[in-house]
Motif scaffolding. Structure first.
Motif, PDB file in Angstrom:
ATOM      1  N   LEU A 115       0.817  -1.205   0.000  1.00  0.00           N
ATOM      2  CA  LEU A 115       0.000   0.000   0.000  1.00  0.00           C
ATOM      3  C   LEU A 115       0.856   1.264   0.000  1.00  0.00           C
ATOM      4  O   LEU A 115       0.443   2.304  -0.521  1.00  0.00           O
ATOM      5  N   GLY A 116       2.050   1.156   0.572  1.00  0.00           N
ATOM      6  CA  GLY A 116       2.936   2.303   0.547  1.00  0.00           C
ATOM      7  C   GLY A 116       3.434   2.645  -0.842  1.00  0.00           C
ATOM      8  O   GLY A 116       3.751   3.801  -1.126  1.00  0.00           O
ATOM      9  N   ALA A 122      -3.991   2.472  -1.569  1.00  0.00           N
ATOM     10  CA  ALA A 122      -4.001   3.139  -0.270  1.00  0.00           C
ATOM     11  C   ALA A 122      -5.229   4.027  -0.119  1.00  0.00           C
ATOM     12  O   ALA A 122      -5.868   4.059   0.944  1.00  0.00           O
ATOM     13  N   ASP A 123      -5.584   4.748  -1.185  1.00  0.00           N
ATOM     14  CA  ASP A 123      -6.762   5.610  -1.121  1.00  0.00           C
ATOM     15  C   ASP A 123      -8.045   4.793  -0.980  1.00  0.00           C
ATOM     16  O   ASP A 123      -8.972   5.185  -0.265  1.00  0.00           O
ATOM     17  N   VAL A 124      -8.109   3.643  -1.662  1.00  0.00           N
ATOM     18  CA  VAL A 124      -9.304   2.808  -1.600  1.00  0.00           C
ATOM     19  C   VAL A 124      -9.476   2.188  -0.213  1.00  0.00           C
ATOM     20  O   VAL A 124     -10.580   2.178   0.362  1.00  0.00           O
ATOM     21  N   LEU A 125      -8.399   1.671   0.362  1.00  0.00           N
ATOM     22  CA  LEU A 125      -8.491   0.895   1.599  1.00  0.00           C
ATOM     23  C   LEU A 125      -8.298   1.725   2.864  1.00  0.00           C
ATOM     24  O   LEU A 125      -8.467   1.193   3.971  1.00  0.00           O
ATOM     25  N   ALA A 126      -7.924   3.000   2.734  1.00  0.00           N
ATOM     26  CA  ALA A 126      -7.620   3.820   3.912  1.00  0.00           C
ATOM     27  C   ALA A 126      -8.747   3.850   4.935  1.00  0.00           C
ATOM     28  O   ALA A 126      -8.495   3.618   6.137  1.00  0.00           O
ATOM     29  N   ALA A 132     -10.704  -0.442  11.148  1.00  0.00           N
ATOM     30  CA  ALA A 132     -10.262  -1.668  11.818  1.00  0.00           C
ATOM     31  C   ALA A 132      -9.292  -1.359  12.957  1.00  0.00           C
ATOM     32  O   ALA A 132      -9.336  -1.990  14.017  1.00  0.00           O
ATOM     33  N   ASN A 133      -8.437  -0.358  12.746  1.00  0.00           N
ATOM     34  CA  ASN A 133      -7.486   0.013  13.790  1.00  0.00           C
ATOM     35  C   ASN A 133      -8.172   0.654  14.983  1.00  0.00           C
ATOM     36  O   ASN A 133      -7.663   0.612  16.105  1.00  0.00           O
ATOM     37  N   ALA A 134      -9.332   1.264  14.752  1.00  0.00           N
ATOM     38  CA  ALA A 134     -10.056   1.930  15.837  1.00  0.00           C
ATOM     39  C   ALA A 134     -10.845   0.962  16.711  1.00  0.00           C
ATOM     40  O   ALA A 134     -11.316   1.352  17.784  1.00  0.00           O
ATOM     41  N   LEU A 135     -11.004  -0.283  16.274  1.00  0.00           N
ATOM     42  CA  LEU A 135     -11.773  -1.246  17.065  1.00  0.00           C
ATOM     43  C   LEU A 135     -11.059  -1.540  18.378  1.00  0.00           C
ATOM     44  O   LEU A 135      -9.842  -1.751  18.397  1.00  0.00           O
ATOM     45  N   PRO A 136     -11.772  -1.569  19.489  1.00  0.00           N
ATOM     46  CA  PRO A 136     -11.138  -1.891  20.777  1.00  0.00           C
ATOM     47  C   PRO A 136     -10.639  -3.329  20.802  1.00  0.00           C
ATOM     48  O   PRO A 136     -11.393  -4.258  20.493  1.00  0.00           O
ATOM     49  N   ARG A 137      -9.396  -3.505  21.177  1.00  0.00           N
ATOM     50  CA  ARG A 137      -8.775  -4.835  21.130  1.00  0.00           C
ATOM     51  C   ARG A 137      -9.378  -5.808  22.148  1.00  0.00           C
ATOM     52  O   ARG A 137      -9.452  -7.017  21.895  1.00  0.00           O
ATOM     53  N   ILE A 138      -9.809  -5.285  23.294  1.00  0.00           N
ATOM     54  CA  ILE A 138     -10.389  -6.163  24.305  1.00  0.00           C
ATOM     55  C   ILE A 138     -11.680  -6.783  23.796  1.00  0.00           C
ATOM     56  O   ILE A 138     -11.971  -7.964  24.030  1.00  0.00           O
TER      57      ILE A 138
END
Length: 291
Positions: A115-116, A122-126, A132-138
């Motif tokens: 993606l880099g 990168a624009d499509v999947l950003a 997904a990164n914002a989802l709480p891991r617990i």
């Protein structure tokens, strides 16, 4: 007739290169000794004040104290835990962390570099990656526990999620930071996309990727412990959860201390790997020193 004493001119003694190197070695050795002495002093003051405070002023049932933690560690390593050998518990956690770390790191490097180098992807999947990164891991650990059960799979899945994003963003940034002139020159000389990727992009992003691995393995241990804490049959997280359930504060600290030692050992190994892989890179600051 008076005799005058003639004084010979003083010739300055020039230091040889060997003398300068030896002086520098002695200075470095002295600096390291001072650093370790200061570290030891901080540790002694911290543990001593904790022991004294827990003995005289606060209730050690809730806060424990270093002597009780030491006794718990001795008990675990000599007599075992209530759920088997401490070495087995440690092996379970390390196995979960290492497998998840390997999968998450490889996936993070691959997706980050691809993606880099592809602005379109990168624009499509950003937005999906950020979501997904914002989802709480617990919460994810609880879902993995429902999906995969008490075994190895649920813990590995939790570790993979934590490690992937830690490595992905560094690999993505490292691939973006490659000197464009190097790529253009390689293309002019007839290099293929694969050759550009393997001979220019990946070596240039190596320092970014390796720096992320230091943090990523700590996340791997956290993911394994969180997964075990959610639900498990063995592991250090399982021991910590059991210690919490029985109000064994010394057991909680003992489990945390073992995890910390494992993390420090892994940090040392990754540091050695980084030193070997980046040996070609010139030292940017002669005055900088590793601690």
């Amino acid at each position: 007739m008076s005799h005058e004493t003639l004084t010979a001119p003083v010739v300055p003694v020039m230091e040889t290169e060997a003398d300068i190197l030896n002086k520098q070695r002695r200075a470095n050795a002295k600096r390291k000794r001072n650093i370790w002495a200061l570290r030891a002093a901080i540790l002694v003051v911290w543990l001593g004040s904790w022991e004294l405070t827990a003995t005289l002023w606060i209730d050690p049932f809730f806060y424990s104290k270093p002597s009780a933690i030491w006794l718990r560690l001795v008990e675990w390593f000599t007599q075992g835990t209530d759920f088997g050998s401490i070495w087995y518990q440690l092996l379970v956690t390390v196995e979960e962390a290492v497998i998840g770390f390997a999968i998450g790191a490889v996936a993070g490097v691959l997706f980050g570099v691809v993606l880099g180098r592809s602005q379109y992807l990168a624009d499509v999947l950003a937005p999906f990656i950020k979501a997904a990164n914002a989802l709480p891991r617990i919460v994810l650990a609880a879902l993995f526990f429902i999906w995969f059960g008490l075994g190895l799979s649920s813990k590995v899945a939790t570790v993979v999620v934590l490690v992937f994003f830690a490595v992905f963003f560094n690999a993505f940034t490292g691939a973006r930071e490659v000197d464009r002139n190097l790529i253009d020159n390689a293309r002019i000389l007839g290099a293929s996309r694969w050759q550009v990727l393997t001979t220019i992009v990946l070596p240039s992003a190596t320092s970014w990727i390796l720096s992320s691995l230091h943090v990523a393995f700590g996340f791997a241990l956290i993911g394994a412990v969180v997964g075990e804490y959610t639900g498990a049959k063995a592991g250090l997280g399982f021991l910590i959860a059991n210690a919490q359930g029985t109000f064994d504060s010394a057991g909680i600290y003992a489990g945390m201390l073992i995890i910390t030692v494992v993390a420090l050992f892994a940090e040392w190994g990754i540091g050695r790997l980084e030193h070997k892989l980046l040996r070609w890179r010139p030292n940017m600051s002669a005055s900088s020193a590793q601690i």
